[in-house]
Design a protein around this motif. Structure first.
Motif, PDB file in Angstrom:
ATOM      1  N   UNK A  88     -27.226 -25.244  28.024  1.00 42.04           N
ATOM      2  CA  UNK A  88     -26.896 -26.528  28.390  1.00 42.04           C
ATOM      3  C   UNK A  88     -25.489 -26.423  29.674  1.00 42.04           C
ATOM      4  N   UNK A  89     -25.903 -27.054  30.422  1.00 43.12           N
ATOM      5  CA  UNK A  89     -24.504 -27.305  31.166  1.00 43.12           C
ATOM      6  C   UNK A  89     -23.484 -27.923  30.665  1.00 43.12           C
ATOM      7  N   UNK A  90     -22.289 -27.833  31.059  1.00 45.37           N
ATOM      8  CA  UNK A  90     -21.275 -28.587  30.149  1.00 45.37           C
ATOM      9  C   UNK A  90     -20.909 -30.087  30.775  1.00 45.37           C
ATOM     10  N   UNK A  91     -20.477 -31.017  30.159  1.00 40.92           N
ATOM     11  CA  UNK A  91     -20.322 -32.189  30.690  1.00 40.92           C
ATOM     12  C   UNK A  91     -19.123 -33.039  30.571  1.00 40.92           C
ATOM     13  N   UNK A  92     -18.127 -32.411  31.211  1.00 43.91           N
ATOM     14  CA  UNK A  92     -16.860 -32.800  31.449  1.00 43.91           C
ATOM     15  C   UNK A  92     -16.738 -33.965  32.287  1.00 43.91           C
ATOM     16  N   UNK A  93     -17.308 -35.234  31.876  1.00 46.78           N
ATOM     17  CA  UNK A  93     -17.288 -36.451  32.779  1.00 46.78           C
ATOM     18  C   UNK A  93     -15.844 -37.121  32.452  1.00 46.78           C
ATOM     19  N   UNK A  94     -15.609 -37.904  33.338  1.00 49.37           N
ATOM     20  CA  UNK A  94     -14.013 -38.647  33.324  1.00 49.37           C
ATOM     21  C   UNK A  94     -13.846 -39.340  32.050  1.00 49.37           C
ATOM     22  N   UNK A  95     -14.662 -40.402  31.689  1.00 49.98           N
ATOM     23  CA  UNK A  95     -14.264 -41.469  30.678  1.00 49.98           C
ATOM     24  C   UNK A  95     -14.643 -40.898  29.401  1.00 49.98           C
ATOM     25  N   UNK A  96     -16.203 -40.637  29.277  1.00 51.09           N
ATOM     26  CA  UNK A  96     -16.448 -40.340  27.854  1.00 51.09           C
ATOM     27  C   UNK A  96     -16.956 -38.601  27.619  1.00 51.09           C
ATOM     28  N   UNK A  97     -16.548 -38.071  28.731  1.00 49.57           N
ATOM     29  CA  UNK A  97     -16.854 -36.689  28.441  1.00 49.57           C
ATOM     30  C   UNK A  97     -16.485 -35.875  27.257  1.00 49.57           C
ATOM     31  N   UNK A  98     -15.563 -36.302  26.790  1.00 52.67           N
ATOM     32  CA  UNK A  98     -14.900 -35.496  25.589  1.00 52.67           C
ATOM     33  C   UNK A  98     -15.650 -35.881  24.376  1.00 52.67           C
ATOM     34  N   UNK A  99     -16.268 -37.283  24.228  1.00 54.50           N
ATOM     35  CA  UNK A  99     -17.185 -37.731  23.208  1.00 54.50           C
ATOM     36  C   UNK A  99     -18.582 -36.964  23.554  1.00 54.50           C
ATOM     37  N   UNK A 100     -18.995 -36.586  24.659  1.00 54.21           N
ATOM     38  CA  UNK A 100     -20.163 -36.083  24.831  1.00 54.21           C
ATOM     39  C   UNK A 100     -20.096 -34.571  24.500  1.00 54.21           C
ATOM     40  N   UNK A 101     -19.017 -33.907  25.088  1.00 56.01           N
ATOM     41  CA  UNK A 101     -18.668 -32.468  24.615  1.00 56.01           C
ATOM     42  C   UNK A 101     -18.572 -32.158  23.239  1.00 56.01           C
ATOM     43  N   UNK A 102     -18.017 -33.288  22.504  1.00 63.38           N
ATOM     44  CA  UNK A 102     -17.598 -33.109  20.999  1.00 63.38           C
ATOM     45  C   UNK A 102     -19.013 -32.906  20.442  1.00 63.38           C
ATOM     46  N   UNK A 103     -20.028 -33.691  20.896  1.00 69.18           N
ATOM     47  CA  UNK A 103     -21.556 -33.489  20.090  1.00 69.18           C
ATOM     48  C   UNK A 103     -22.210 -32.342  20.649  1.00 69.18           C
ATOM     49  N   UNK A 113     -23.267 -38.256  37.847  1.00 60.14           N
ATOM     50  CA  UNK A 113     -22.650 -39.472  38.093  1.00 60.14           C
ATOM     51  C   UNK A 113     -22.592 -40.930  37.094  1.00 60.14           C
ATOM     52  N   UNK A 114     -23.584 -40.675  36.407  1.00 62.00           N
ATOM     53  CA  UNK A 114     -23.702 -41.880  35.247  1.00 62.00           C
ATOM     54  C   UNK A 114     -23.488 -41.236  34.030  1.00 62.00           C
ATOM     55  N   UNK A 115     -22.377 -41.455  33.426  1.00 60.62           N
ATOM     56  CA  UNK A 115     -22.031 -40.594  32.111  1.00 60.62           C
ATOM     57  C   UNK A 115     -22.618 -41.491  31.068  1.00 60.62           C
ATOM     58  N   UNK A 116     -22.789 -42.956  31.216  1.00 59.87           N
ATOM     59  CA  UNK A 116     -23.409 -43.553  30.208  1.00 59.87           C
ATOM     60  C   UNK A 116     -24.765 -43.150  30.044  1.00 59.87           C
ATOM     61  N   UNK A 117     -25.464 -42.797  30.988  1.00 58.93           N
ATOM     62  CA  UNK A 117     -26.870 -42.528  30.819  1.00 58.93           C
ATOM     63  C   UNK A 117     -27.083 -40.946  30.126  1.00 58.93           C
ATOM     64  N   UNK A 118     -25.943 -40.193  30.367  1.00 61.85           N
ATOM     65  CA  UNK A 118     -25.955 -38.760  29.807  1.00 61.85           C
ATOM     66  C   UNK A 118     -25.772 -38.997  28.290  1.00 61.85           C
TER      67      UNK A 118
END
Length: 353
Positions: A325-340, A299-304
């Protein structure tokens, strides 16, 4: 490379030690390299207008020299020193997001080709970190800085990561403690007919288009694995952020992901391999791996985002043979996290239903 003695100086961002900062600024002005904290990741800084400093940065990182460097500025007027003209869009975006994790690409004026990776454009950002801004001002230079890691390794989110990769190769590391955001800045290209995001980050395309009052498009190469065009932005072309062990992302409904990862882990362990799983607080207890690394709460995408690179480095320290690794398609910055994560995994993804 000749090895040098790398000084590590602790700097409290709340109470900056002027003497240390004056020395660091002088080193930059003399053409040396200094690593410093920003709000995103640690940067490896050199004088942006000095071709020799750019060459030193590429050498220290072992970085391909067609990969542009971002020019860091401390005052908006500094952009006029490097841009042929400052587009209206840049003024609007700076008003909303600078200082902050946004890099803008504009047509360049007097910036050496060595800094811009041979391009006629320049990437510029104003970091939101007191130590970074003070270093730029004290040096009297504009500072070109990629992330302060060996090319291809996970980006550094604390000074110890920088020391691990670059000790003996640079003059100084300013240790300002762990960074806030943990993934690199969003990059927007303002030289195309439509503004285009070339690297996703904390500032999303929706936030950008609200400020600009027009649609911001996303470079299709961001998610594609085999983009072969010349890179216009840092790090678009190369496998990045990668831990030493092979990494695979498993995507799908959470129950299916847990059972798939556990089956894959079991296979590897049967072959005597040490396996790590990157999960969240919620799912961690469901796994049976040698090492379970939690990115924090789902629930805390900033922490991820903040924990991502530290966890990839931990996999190296623990000498694991394989990572799931699990996938992290979080609502706001999920695209940035998944890109990395996709880059770290070399785009190896298993989809399960």
């Amino acid at each position: 490379m000749n090895m040098m003695n790398t000084k590590i100086e602790r700097v409290n961002p709340e109470q900056i030690d002027e003497t240390i900062m004056e020395e660091a600024g002088r080193l930059i002005a003399e053409g040396e390299l200094v690593a410093f904290p920003t709000e995103t990741v640690y940067g490896l800084g050199g004088d942006a207008l000095h071709p020799e400093a750019a060459r030193k940065i590429y050498a220290a990182k072992g970085r391909p020299s067609d990969n542009p460097l971002i020019v860091h500025i401390a005052d908006f007027s500094d952009i006029e020193r490097v841009a042929r003209e400052v587009p209206e869009a840049a003024r609007k975006l700076a008003g909303a997001f600078w200082p902050g994790p946004l890099t803008m690409i504009v047509w360049k004026s007097a910036v050496p080709m060595a800094t811009t990776g041979g391009m006629d454009t320049v990437a510029v950002r104003m970091p939101n970190h007191p130590v970074a801004l003070d270093l730029i001002r004290k040096s009297g230079c504009l500072i070109a800085a990629p992330s302060a890691n060996t090319s291809g390794r996970p980006s550094p989110t604390e000074a110890s990561h920088v020391a691990e990769d670059l000790s003996g190769r640079i003059a100084m590391i300013l240790d300002g403690g762990p960074v806030g955001i943990g993934i690199e800045s969003t990059i927007i290209d303002l030289t195309e007919s439509k503004p285009m995001v070339l690297r996703p980050g904390y500032i999303t395309p929706q936030m950008l288009s609200e400020v600009l009052g027009e649609e911001v498009i996303i470079d299709p190469g961001i998610i594609a694995a085999d983009d072969t065009r010349k890179p216009k932005a840092p790090g678009m072309k190369y496998k990045h952020y990668a831990p030493k062990a092979d990494m695979v992302i498993v995507d799908g409904p959470s129950d299916a992901v847990v059972s798939k990862i556990n089956a894959l882990v079991h296979q590897k362990q049967e072959n005597g391999q040490k396996v790590a799983v990157i999960a969240t607080e919620e799912s961690g207890p469901s796994y049976h791996a040698d090492v379970i690394l939690s990115m924090g709460s789902r629930l805390d995408e900033d922490a991820i985002a903040q924990h991502l690179y530290r966890i990839l480095r931990e996999c190296d320290e623990l000498h694991v043979d394989a990572i799931y690794s699990e996938s992290f398609q979080t609502p706001r910055i999920g695209q940035a996290i998944m890109n990395r994560l996709l880059k770290a995994a070399g785009h190896t993804v298993i989809h399960c239903d």
